[in-house]
Design a protein around this motif. Structure first.
Motif, short mmCIF file in Angstrom:
data_model
loop_
_atom_site.label_atom_id
_atom_site.label_comp_id
_atom_site.label_asym_id
_atom_site.label_seq_id
_atom_site.Cartn_x
_atom_site.Cartn_y
_atom_site.Cartn_z
N ASN A 1 -77.97 26.54 49.90
CA ASN A 1 -77.59 25.40 49.06
C ASN A 1 -79.07 26.00 47.93
O ASN A 1 -79.92 25.37 48.25
CB ASN A 1 -77.72 24.08 49.41
CG ASN A 1 -77.01 23.13 48.15
OD1 ASN A 1 -77.87 22.59 48.28
ND2 ASN A 1 -75.73 23.47 47.90
N LEU A 2 -78.29 26.09 46.90
CA LEU A 2 -79.16 26.35 45.87
C LEU A 2 -79.06 25.83 44.26
O LEU A 2 -78.17 25.40 44.30
CB LEU A 2 -79.09 28.25 45.42
CG LEU A 2 -78.77 29.01 46.69
CD1 LEU A 2 -78.38 30.61 45.97
CD2 LEU A 2 -80.26 29.37 46.60
N GLU A 3 -80.13 25.63 43.82
CA GLU A 3 -80.15 24.90 42.74
C GLU A 3 -80.52 25.58 42.05
O GLU A 3 -81.40 26.72 41.76
CB GLU A 3 -81.32 24.38 42.25
CG GLU A 3 -81.86 23.38 41.14
CD GLU A 3 -82.79 22.05 41.21
OE1 GLU A 3 -83.30 22.64 40.48
OE2 GLU A 3 -82.94 21.13 42.41
N VAL A 4 -78.91 26.38 40.75
CA VAL A 4 -78.67 27.46 39.81
C VAL A 4 -79.43 26.72 38.14
O VAL A 4 -78.38 25.48 37.87
CB VAL A 4 -77.89 27.69 39.81
CG1 VAL A 4 -77.89 29.25 39.01
CG2 VAL A 4 -77.53 28.49 41.96
N GLY A 5 -79.71 27.55 37.72
CA GLY A 5 -79.84 27.10 36.18
C GLY A 5 -79.30 27.93 35.32
O GLY A 5 -79.62 29.48 35.63
N GLY A 6 -79.35 27.98 34.29
CA GLY A 6 -78.76 28.65 33.49
C GLY A 6 -77.39 29.25 33.39
O GLY A 6 -76.51 30.25 32.49
N GLY A 7 -76.99 28.99 33.64
CA GLY A 7 -75.25 29.29 34.29
C GLY A 7 -74.90 30.64 34.44
O GLY A 7 -74.40 31.30 34.41
N ILE A 8 -75.68 31.19 35.55
CA ILE A 8 -75.26 32.44 36.21
C ILE A 8 -74.88 32.18 37.02
O ILE A 8 -74.39 31.24 38.19
CB ILE A 8 -77.29 33.67 36.43
CG1 ILE A 8 -77.69 32.51 37.39
CG2 ILE A 8 -77.28 33.52 34.88
CD1 ILE A 8 -78.76 33.16 37.23
#
Length: 303
Positions: free
Chosen positions: A165-172
């Motif tokens: 489970n990852l917290e992803v930013g920047g819409g990548i």
């Protein structure tokens, strides 16, 4: 406390130390398995103790992501022949779908949930599946993530299932990063995700072991205690690198840690990624399977 030949075998499997040393350790610790592991470590014969994790049950560990929701499940059966069958694999995947769709609180709630494509519950469907597959089936455990970004990885056809489970930013798209991290977890089975999660109890135990090793080393035994303490503190970084996922060397590029890999890979994609949590299931982990004595069985049949 007495101990058996099986205890010696178990200790050997836990520590990778020779049988005679394992027997001696159990003698010295009056059969206490935990103390025997500690004794072997203090003598420099065993590395950091791992959980026994004796894999003795068959089945499948499976992880998947659907509609942004991730699930990892373990379902057990009796033989590896059954575990490799298409019927069993389809059943395991259906159970993962139930976890995703119904969000059960526990295995009991899962059993009461609707089975995909039927008007029956999972519990009502299992007897039918047992008849079709020909073996007893047990749904052992599961985890579900419905927040952040989840990435699933299944190793060796279901021997190990990992859900990251990852917290992803920047819409990548962080799928590749998540898979790399999941493969690291599958391969190395870290005890902790990050050094900040290592408990004081564990740290105290590691320091105790390190000091005992120096006390048993003729070259180190006479050094002042303060010097030994300083050396021990230096060794803790090595402990973190060996036991904590984010501080481990990244298996695909040993020049950086997993933590640095995540950051650099996310930056290259134009965004950010933060590791949040993960689950690693190995099929049959911690379940003891009855060991059949074939010779005794044959002898009983001809009496």
């Amino acid at each position: 406390m007495a101990f058996t030949a099986q205890d010696v075998k178990t200790l050997r499997e836990m520590t990778n130390v020779g049988m005679m040393d394992c027997k001696k350790a159990l003698v010295e610790t009056d059969g206490d398995m935990d103390k025997a592991v500690e004794w072997l470590r203090e003598k420099g014969l065993a590395k950091a103790a791992k959980k026994a994790g004796r894999v003795a049950a068959e089945g499948m560990a499976y992880a998947t992501v659907e509609g942004g929701v991730g699930a990892v499940v373990e379902v057990n059966c009796e033989t590896d022949f059954c575990a490799g069958s298409d019927l069993f694999k389809a059943f395991v995947k259906d159970i993962a779908k139930v976890v995703i769709d119904s969000n059960p609180a526990d295995v009991e709630a899962l059993l009461a949930s609707p089975y995909p494509g039927t008007n029956l519950t999972v519990s009502e469907t299992i007897p039918e599946k047992v008849m079709a597959i020909g073996e007893n089936l047990q749904i052992r455990r599961f985890v579900r993530y419905d927040a952040n970004t989840s990435v699933a990885y299944v190793h060796a056809g279901g021997k190990i299932g990992v859900l990251v489970n990852l917290e992803v930013g920047g819409g990548i798209d962080a799928t590749a990063i998540g898979k790399d991290v999941a493969m690291q977890i599958a391969a190395l089975n870290p005890r902790f995700w990050d050094k900040s999660s290592v408990t004081e109890e564990v740290l105290a135990e590691e320091k105790k072991i390190a000091l005992a090793l120096m006390d048993n080393d003729p070259k180190m035994a006479d050094k002042p205690q303060a010097v030994k303490e300083k050396i021990v503190m230096g060794k803790m970084n090595k402990f973190y690198e060996e036991n904590c996922l984010l501080q481990q060397d990244f298996v695909k590029d040993g020049s950086m840690s997993v933590e640095k890999y995540i950051a650099s890979a996310a930056k290259a994609l134009g965004g950010t990624v933060k590791f949040v949590d993960a689950v690693r299931y190995m099929k049959g982990e911690g379940i003891e399977k009855k060991e059949e004595d074939f010779a005794a069985e044959v002898a009983s049949m001809i009496k």
